[in-house]
Write a protein that holds these residues in place. Structure first.
Motif, mmCIF file in Angstrom:
data_model
loop_
_atom_site.group_PDB
_atom_site.id
_atom_site.type_symbol
_atom_site.label_atom_id
_atom_site.label_comp_id
_atom_site.label_asym_id
_atom_site.label_seq_id
_atom_site.Cartn_x
_atom_site.Cartn_y
_atom_site.Cartn_z
ATOM 1 N N ILE A 59 28.264 -1.427 28.712
ATOM 2 C CA ILE A 59 27.253 -2.548 29.268
ATOM 3 C C ILE A 59 26.165 -1.615 30.325
ATOM 4 O O ILE A 59 26.639 -0.901 30.926
ATOM 5 C CB ILE A 59 28.031 -3.378 29.958
ATOM 6 C CG1 ILE A 59 29.398 -4.009 29.015
ATOM 7 C CG2 ILE A 59 27.333 -4.462 30.731
ATOM 8 C CD1 ILE A 59 30.490 -3.327 29.088
ATOM 9 N N GLU A 60 25.067 -2.171 30.265
ATOM 10 C CA GLU A 60 23.839 -1.504 30.803
ATOM 11 C C GLU A 60 23.424 -2.343 32.214
ATOM 12 O O GLU A 60 23.290 -3.670 31.739
ATOM 13 C CB GLU A 60 22.878 -1.223 30.027
ATOM 14 C CG GLU A 60 21.567 -0.311 30.733
ATOM 15 C CD GLU A 60 20.713 -0.197 29.533
ATOM 16 O OE1 GLU A 60 19.362 -0.333 29.893
ATOM 17 O OE2 GLU A 60 20.994 0.233 28.546
ATOM 18 N N PHE A 61 23.164 -1.740 33.287
ATOM 19 C CA PHE A 61 22.755 -2.546 34.487
ATOM 20 C C PHE A 61 21.710 -1.806 35.350
ATOM 21 O O PHE A 61 21.560 -0.429 34.966
ATOM 22 C CB PHE A 61 23.898 -2.679 35.662
ATOM 23 C CG PHE A 61 25.090 -3.100 34.994
ATOM 24 C CD1 PHE A 61 25.359 -4.487 35.215
ATOM 25 C CD2 PHE A 61 26.224 -2.377 34.370
ATOM 26 C CE1 PHE A 61 26.445 -5.176 34.431
ATOM 27 C CE2 PHE A 61 27.255 -3.158 33.708
ATOM 28 C CZ PHE A 61 27.434 -4.287 33.794
ATOM 29 N N GLU A 62 20.722 -2.432 35.765
ATOM 30 C CA GLU A 62 19.603 -1.757 36.486
ATOM 31 C C GLU A 62 19.958 -0.955 37.646
ATOM 32 O O GLU A 62 19.522 0.117 37.941
ATOM 33 C CB GLU A 62 18.679 -2.811 37.080
ATOM 34 C CG GLU A 62 17.822 -3.530 35.957
ATOM 35 C CD GLU A 62 16.757 -2.568 35.398
ATOM 36 O OE1 GLU A 62 16.326 -1.515 35.903
ATOM 37 O OE2 GLU A 62 16.360 -2.856 34.317
ATOM 38 N N GLY A 63 21.084 -1.470 38.544
ATOM 39 C CA GLY A 63 21.612 -0.581 39.617
ATOM 40 C C GLY A 63 23.077 -1.079 39.899
ATOM 41 O O GLY A 63 23.750 -1.760 39.183
ATOM 42 N N LEU A 64 23.493 -0.204 40.781
ATOM 43 C CA LEU A 64 24.924 -0.295 41.105
ATOM 44 C C LEU A 64 25.374 -1.881 41.499
ATOM 45 O O LEU A 64 26.453 -2.331 41.336
ATOM 46 C CB LEU A 64 25.141 0.629 42.331
ATOM 47 C CG LEU A 64 26.652 0.837 42.961
ATOM 48 C CD1 LEU A 64 27.714 0.882 41.779
ATOM 49 C CD2 LEU A 64 26.819 1.849 43.949
ATOM 50 N N GLY A 65 24.350 -2.449 42.379
ATOM 51 C CA GLY A 65 24.749 -3.672 42.631
ATOM 52 C C GLY A 65 24.747 -4.709 41.510
ATOM 53 O O GLY A 65 25.941 -5.679 41.543
ATOM 54 N N GLY A 66 24.224 -4.291 40.534
ATOM 55 C CA GLY A 66 24.358 -5.374 39.365
ATOM 56 C C GLY A 66 25.861 -5.081 38.554
ATOM 57 O O GLY A 66 26.280 -6.027 38.057
ATOM 58 N N LEU A 67 26.057 -3.698 38.604
ATOM 59 C CA LEU A 67 27.539 -3.387 37.926
ATOM 60 C C LEU A 67 28.503 -4.178 38.897
ATOM 61 O O LEU A 67 29.502 -4.803 38.280
ATOM 62 C CB LEU A 67 27.663 -1.891 38.028
ATOM 63 C CG LEU A 67 29.153 -1.308 37.543
ATOM 64 C CD1 LEU A 67 29.659 -1.801 36.344
ATOM 65 C CD2 LEU A 67 28.996 -0.140 37.753
ATOM 66 N N LYS A 68 28.339 -4.130 40.271
ATOM 67 C CA LYS A 68 29.457 -4.395 41.146
ATOM 68 C C LYS A 68 29.405 -6.224 40.937
ATOM 69 O O LYS A 68 30.331 -6.901 40.717
ATOM 70 C CB LYS A 68 29.035 -4.544 42.620
ATOM 71 C CG LYS A 68 29.371 -2.959 42.675
ATOM 72 C CD LYS A 68 29.064 -2.631 44.301
ATOM 73 C CE LYS A 68 29.238 -1.142 44.788
ATOM 74 N NZ LYS A 68 29.017 -0.757 46.347
ATOM 75 N N GLN A 69 28.240 -6.994 40.610
ATOM 76 C CA GLN A 69 28.121 -8.342 40.425
ATOM 77 C C GLN A 69 28.894 -8.548 38.974
ATOM 78 O O GLN A 69 29.613 -9.554 39.009
ATOM 79 C CB GLN A 69 26.910 -8.580 40.382
ATOM 80 C CG GLN A 69 26.135 -8.754 41.540
ATOM 81 C CD GLN A 69 24.569 -9.349 41.287
ATOM 82 O OE1 GLN A 69 24.047 -9.400 40.398
ATOM 83 N NE2 GLN A 69 23.829 -8.926 42.425
ATOM 84 N N TYR A 70 28.895 -7.867 38.129
ATOM 85 C CA TYR A 70 29.472 -8.102 36.851
ATOM 86 C C TYR A 70 30.902 -7.964 36.907
ATOM 87 O O TYR A 70 31.761 -8.646 36.616
ATOM 88 C CB TYR A 70 28.995 -6.783 35.677
ATOM 89 C CG TYR A 70 29.699 -6.953 34.489
ATOM 90 C CD1 TYR A 70 29.755 -7.471 33.417
ATOM 91 C CD2 TYR A 70 30.668 -5.791 34.323
ATOM 92 C CE1 TYR A 70 30.345 -7.785 32.328
ATOM 93 C CE2 TYR A 70 31.512 -5.744 33.094
ATOM 94 C CZ TYR A 70 31.387 -6.670 32.180
ATOM 95 O OH TYR A 70 32.263 -6.717 31.089
ATOM 96 N N LEU A 71 31.429 -6.844 37.506
ATOM 97 C CA LEU A 71 32.759 -6.564 37.865
ATOM 98 C C LEU A 71 33.433 -7.699 38.674
ATOM 99 O O LEU A 71 34.786 -7.845 38.513
ATOM 100 C CB LEU A 71 32.997 -5.207 38.535
ATOM 101 C CG LEU A 71 32.686 -3.933 37.683
ATOM 102 C CD1 LEU A 71 32.923 -2.745 38.479
ATOM 103 C CD2 LEU A 71 33.511 -4.006 36.414
ATOM 104 N N GLU A 72 32.662 -8.180 39.419
ATOM 105 C CA GLU A 72 33.367 -9.254 40.518
ATOM 106 C C GLU A 72 33.138 -10.861 39.616
ATOM 107 O O GLU A 72 33.509 -11.888 40.304
ATOM 108 C CB GLU A 72 32.705 -9.332 41.714
ATOM 109 C CG GLU A 72 33.116 -8.106 42.322
ATOM 110 C CD GLU A 72 32.155 -7.854 43.794
ATOM 111 O OE1 GLU A 72 31.395 -8.640 44.166
ATOM 112 O OE2 GLU A 72 32.323 -6.797 44.454
ATOM 113 N N HIS A 73 32.617 -10.904 38.781
ATOM 114 C CA HIS A 73 31.921 -12.312 38.107
ATOM 115 C C HIS A 73 33.382 -12.951 37.331
ATOM 116 O O HIS A 73 34.060 -12.153 36.739
ATOM 117 C CB HIS A 73 30.973 -12.191 37.063
ATOM 118 C CG HIS A 73 30.162 -13.247 36.758
ATOM 119 N ND1 HIS A 73 30.784 -14.218 35.734
ATOM 120 C CD2 HIS A 73 29.067 -13.800 37.246
ATOM 121 C CE1 HIS A 73 29.960 -15.282 35.561
ATOM 122 N NE2 HIS A 73 28.865 -15.002 36.441
#
Length: 101
Positions: A59-73
């Motif tokens: 899974i690819e994300f633009e930035g660390l914030g996007g990854l964190k949002q994914y993990l918390e979704h």
């Protein structure tokens, strides 16, 4: 860019309906979590070696914030529950990567 890479092995003998539930949850996460840029899943090509973890999700994300949002979704939480129930083993790693070309 950040990658969330998950290697996984389903439990032996899981039902087709459970397998489909897992694929459906992954598909929903790939389309309904806004921070996901790209979501790929595939089966390992072994070249004669053992397939300890026969499947991978990248899974690819633009930035660390996007990854964190994914993990918390909540949609990711659903995947986590299914992984716990249906998988025999899994490894998850996060990487910050650069495009070279």
């Amino acid at each position: 860019m950040f990658l969330h890479i998950v290697l996984f092995r389903p439990k032996p003998g899981i039902s087709e309906s459970n397998r489909q539930a897992m694929l459906d949850a992954l598909r929903v996460a790939s389309t309904e979590i806004p921070s996901v840029k790209r979501f790929q899943i595939g089966e390992r090509v072994t070249h004669g070696m053992s397939a300890d973890y026969p499947y991978a999700a990248v899974i690819e994300f633009e930035g660390l914030g996007g990854l964190k949002q994914y993990l918390e979704h909540p949609k990711h939480e659903k995947i986590g529950m299914l992984f716990y129930e249906l998988l025999d083993g899994a490894l998850a790693y996060d990487y910050e990567v650069q495009l070279l070309s």
